[in-house]
Design a protein around this motif. Structure first.
Motif, PDB file in Angstrom:
ATOM      1  N   TYR A 127       0.859  -1.181   0.000  1.00  0.00           N
ATOM      2  CA  TYR A 127       0.000   0.000   0.000  1.00  0.00           C
ATOM      3  C   TYR A 127       0.900   1.237   0.000  1.00  0.00           C
ATOM      4  O   TYR A 127       1.626   1.486   0.960  1.00  0.00           O
ATOM      5  N   LEU A 128       0.859   2.022  -1.086  1.00  0.00           N
ATOM      6  CA  LEU A 128       1.714   3.214  -1.216  1.00  0.00           C
ATOM      7  C   LEU A 128       0.886   4.464  -0.911  1.00  0.00           C
ATOM      8  O   LEU A 128      -0.139   4.701  -1.551  1.00  0.00           O
ATOM      9  N   GLY A 129       1.342   5.242   0.058  1.00  0.00           N
ATOM     10  CA  GLY A 129       0.585   6.438   0.461  1.00  0.00           C
ATOM     11  C   GLY A 129      -0.387   6.090   1.573  1.00  0.00           C
ATOM     12  O   GLY A 129      -1.580   6.344   1.489  1.00  0.00           O
ATOM     13  N   ALA A 130       0.165   5.522   2.651  1.00  0.00           N
ATOM     14  CA  ALA A 130      -0.671   4.972   3.729  1.00  0.00           C
ATOM     15  C   ALA A 130      -1.269   6.057   4.615  1.00  0.00           C
ATOM     16  O   ALA A 130      -2.254   5.809   5.319  1.00  0.00           O
ATOM     17  N   ALA A 131      -0.672   7.262   4.615  1.00  0.00           N
ATOM     18  CA  ALA A 131      -1.098   8.360   5.497  1.00  0.00           C
ATOM     19  C   ALA A 131      -1.200   7.840   6.944  1.00  0.00           C
ATOM     20  O   ALA A 131      -0.334   7.084   7.394  1.00  0.00           O
ATOM     21  N   SER A 132      -2.267   8.204   7.666  1.00  0.00           N
ATOM     22  CA  SER A 132      -2.351   7.809   9.084  1.00  0.00           C
ATOM     23  C   SER A 132      -2.918   6.413   9.268  1.00  0.00           C
ATOM     24  O   SER A 132      -3.102   5.962  10.397  1.00  0.00           O
ATOM     25  N   GLY A 133      -3.262   5.760   8.182  1.00  0.00           N
ATOM     26  CA  GLY A 133      -3.708   4.368   8.306  1.00  0.00           C
ATOM     27  C   GLY A 133      -5.215   4.185   8.234  1.00  0.00           C
ATOM     28  O   GLY A 133      -5.719   3.103   8.552  1.00  0.00           O
ATOM     29  N   THR A 134      -5.941   5.209   7.785  1.00  0.00           N
ATOM     30  CA  THR A 134      -7.408   5.105   7.743  1.00  0.00           C
ATOM     31  C   THR A 134      -7.844   3.943   6.834  1.00  0.00           C
ATOM     32  O   THR A 134      -8.443   2.967   7.293  1.00  0.00           O
ATOM     33  N   THR A 135      -7.506   4.038   5.543  1.00  0.00           N
ATOM     34  CA  THR A 135      -7.898   2.958   4.626  1.00  0.00           C
ATOM     35  C   THR A 135      -7.083   1.700   4.887  1.00  0.00           C
ATOM     36  O   THR A 135      -7.601   0.583   4.804  1.00  0.00           O
ATOM     37  N   VAL A 136      -5.808   1.897   5.244  1.00  0.00           N
ATOM     38  CA  VAL A 136      -4.951   0.737   5.537  1.00  0.00           C
ATOM     39  C   VAL A 136      -5.621  -0.154   6.594  1.00  0.00           C
ATOM     40  O   VAL A 136      -5.587  -1.380   6.495  1.00  0.00           O
ATOM     41  N   SER A 137      -6.271   0.469   7.591  1.00  0.00           N
ATOM     42  CA  SER A 137      -6.866  -0.338   8.664  1.00  0.00           C
ATOM     43  C   SER A 137      -7.998  -1.221   8.114  1.00  0.00           C
ATOM     44  O   SER A 137      -8.179  -2.359   8.554  1.00  0.00           O
ATOM     45  N   HIS A 138      -8.751  -0.706   7.138  1.00  0.00           N
ATOM     46  CA  HIS A 138      -9.815  -1.538   6.556  1.00  0.00           C
ATOM     47  C   HIS A 138      -9.212  -2.631   5.661  1.00  0.00           C
ATOM     48  O   HIS A 138      -9.729  -3.750   5.622  1.00  0.00           O
ATOM     49  N   VAL A 139      -8.117  -2.287   4.967  1.00  0.00           N
ATOM     50  CA  VAL A 139      -7.450  -3.321   4.161  1.00  0.00           C
ATOM     51  C   VAL A 139      -6.929  -4.411   5.101  1.00  0.00           C
ATOM     52  O   VAL A 139      -7.021  -5.613   4.808  1.00  0.00           O
ATOM     53  N   SER A 140      -6.441  -4.007   6.266  1.00  0.00           N
ATOM     54  CA  SER A 140      -5.974  -4.977   7.272  1.00  0.00           C
ATOM     55  C   SER A 140      -7.125  -5.880   7.731  1.00  0.00           C
ATOM     56  O   SER A 140      -6.962  -7.104   7.858  1.00  0.00           O
ATOM     57  N   ASP A 141      -8.305  -5.308   7.927  1.00  0.00           N
ATOM     58  CA  ASP A 141      -9.482  -6.133   8.277  1.00  0.00           C
ATOM     59  C   ASP A 141      -9.795  -7.125   7.154  1.00  0.00           C
ATOM     60  O   ASP A 141     -10.130  -8.279   7.411  1.00  0.00           O
ATOM     61  N   ILE A 142      -9.721  -6.636   5.892  1.00  0.00           N
ATOM     62  CA  ILE A 142     -10.116  -7.488   4.759  1.00  0.00           C
ATOM     63  C   ILE A 142      -9.146  -8.658   4.600  1.00  0.00           C
ATOM     64  O   ILE A 142      -9.554  -9.802   4.453  1.00  0.00           O
ATOM     65  N   VAL A 143      -7.838  -8.368   4.604  1.00  0.00           N
ATOM     66  CA  VAL A 143      -6.876  -9.457   4.349  1.00  0.00           C
ATOM     67  C   VAL A 143      -6.788 -10.401   5.543  1.00  0.00           C
ATOM     68  O   VAL A 143      -6.445 -11.575   5.382  1.00  0.00           O
ATOM     69  N   GLY A 144      -7.117  -9.892   6.743  1.00  0.00           N
ATOM     70  CA  GLY A 144      -7.221 -10.742   7.930  1.00  0.00           C
ATOM     71  C   GLY A 144      -5.890 -11.309   8.402  1.00  0.00           C
ATOM     72  O   GLY A 144      -4.825 -10.930   7.921  1.00  0.00           O
ATOM     73  N   PRO A 145      -5.957 -12.250   9.335  1.00  0.00           N
ATOM     74  CA  PRO A 145      -4.730 -12.757   9.984  1.00  0.00           C
ATOM     75  C   PRO A 145      -3.800 -13.512   9.039  1.00  0.00           C
ATOM     76  O   PRO A 145      -2.622 -13.653   9.314  1.00  0.00           O
ATOM     77  N   ASN A 146      -4.311 -14.002   7.907  1.00  0.00           N
ATOM     78  CA  ASN A 146      -3.435 -14.728   6.971  1.00  0.00           C
ATOM     79  C   ASN A 146      -2.898 -13.835   5.856  1.00  0.00           C
ATOM     80  O   ASN A 146      -2.198 -14.317   4.957  1.00  0.00           O
ATOM     81  N   GLY A 147      -3.227 -12.578   5.874  1.00  0.00           N
ATOM     82  CA  GLY A 147      -2.735 -11.653   4.864  1.00  0.00           C
ATOM     83  C   GLY A 147      -1.733 -10.675   5.459  1.00  0.00           C
ATOM     84  O   GLY A 147      -1.442 -10.707   6.655  1.00  0.00           O
ATOM     85  N   LEU A 148      -1.185  -9.807   4.599  1.00  0.00           N
ATOM     86  CA  LEU A 148      -0.214  -8.805   5.059  1.00  0.00           C
ATOM     87  C   LEU A 148      -0.429  -7.508   4.293  1.00  0.00           C
ATOM     88  O   LEU A 148      -0.730  -7.536   3.092  1.00  0.00           O
TER      89      LEU A 148
END
Ligand SMILES: C[S@@+](CC[C@H](N)C(=O)[O-])C[C@H]1O[C@@H](n2cnc3c(N)ncnc32)[C@H](O)[C@@H]1O
Length: 284
Positions: A127-148
């Motif tokens: 993820y390029l341009g993560a800023a404070s992590g707003t969208t990154v946090s939802h991407v983290s929810d989507i990919v879950g514990p087996n994703g990165l």
């Protein structure tokens, strides 16, 4: 898999949740500052959770339908977003976080009906341009514990917030570096399935290309948010988007889908492309 550049089809469909059976009369009244708070939906209450057609994303159906992701860190909001707790006899309590399309271009693209986001449970995402992590946090929810999620951000200030988000979300690897120099994070990043880019820079296509040459698998995907006036404030947005597509092709990224982000963002497009490098060529 669709192989086309689709003209925008989302104009005027404020908030309609594609992928659900939602009617326009049930469109939520989204706002930038209205997402604080918490719902509790115990057995028998009116909120229903339905899977969205994009895996790892859900729709909370009540008076208004909301896009949500399953919270990786129960009990915690990341940026003041609402949480919805669903309790049932089978699974016990599950918490979801409301995803506001006015605060996330990826959410805006999903509500606009993007065909594929190439981010799903188990995905590895750069993820390029993560800023404070707003969208990154939802991407983290989507990919879950087996994703990165390898989250790159060069601003120290936003980077501090991102580091705090990543402390609790173990599938986020924060990288405080300039995405123009991907070799600087070669000890941290592995090959990824998808690059998501939202750097809002005039040389964004080049930034995406060089990261793809380093880290994107053959036939991996890029999802890029393009802000027209960051690239050329004097040209028509459509001309800027067309020029960006050509630049991506020069980086061996073949565009497959394009949509604009009205009504959530003006003069923004999201482009999805597939990466097909020439294996004999050396990229720098
Ligand atoms: C539009 S904001 C991203 C918003 C974010 N994607 C979200 O939805 O929460 C663009 C971000 O890209 C960062 N950025 C711009 N150029 C960059 C670069 N060369 N390397 C790393 N980060 C960069 C900026 O500091 C800014 O935080």
């Amino acid at each position: 898999m669709s192989r086309f550049i689709r003209p925008n089809r989302s104009r005027g469909q404020r908030g309609a949740i594609r992928g659900s059976s939602q009617s326009r009369s049930a469109v939520p009244k989204w706002g930038r500052g209205t997402d604080k708070g918490r719902f509790n939906a115990k057995g028998g209450s009116k909120i229903l959770i339905e899977p969205h057609r994009h895996p790892g994303i859900y729709i909370a159906k009540s008076k208004e339908d909301l896009l949500v992701t399953k919270n990786m860190v129960t009990g915690e909001s990341v940026y003041g977003e609402k949480r919805i707790t669903i309790e049932d006899n089978l699974d016990g309590k599950t918490e979801y976080r409301v995803w506001n399309p006015f605060r996330s271009k990826l959410a805006a693209a999903i509500l606009g009906g993007i065909d594929r986001i190439h981010i799903a449970p188990g995905s590895k995402v750069l993820y390029l341009g993560a800023a404070s992590g707003t969208t990154v946090s939802h991407v983290s929810d989507i990919v879950g514990p087996n994703g990165l999620v390898f989250a790159v951000e060069f601003s120290q200030r936003s980077g501090r917030d991102l580091l705090n988000v990543a402390k609790k979300r173990t599938n986020i690897i924060p990288i405080i570096e300039d995405a123009r120099h991907p070799q600087k994070y070669r000890m941290i990043v592995s090959m990824v399935d998808t690059i998501f880019a939202d750097v809002a820079q005039p040389d964004q296509a080049r930034i995406v290309g060089i990261n793809a040459h380093y880290y994107l698998k053959h036939r991996g995907y890029v999802v890029i948010s393009i802000k027209a006036n960051c690239i050329d404030s004097t040209a028509q947005p459509e001309a800027v988007f067309a020029e960006e597509l050509m630049k991506l092709q020069r980086e061996m990224i073949r565009p497959q889908e394009q949509l604009t982000l009205e009504p959530y963002e003006r003069d923004h497009a999201v482009v999805v492309g597939i990466y097909r490098p020439d294996r004999k060529q050396k990229y720098d």
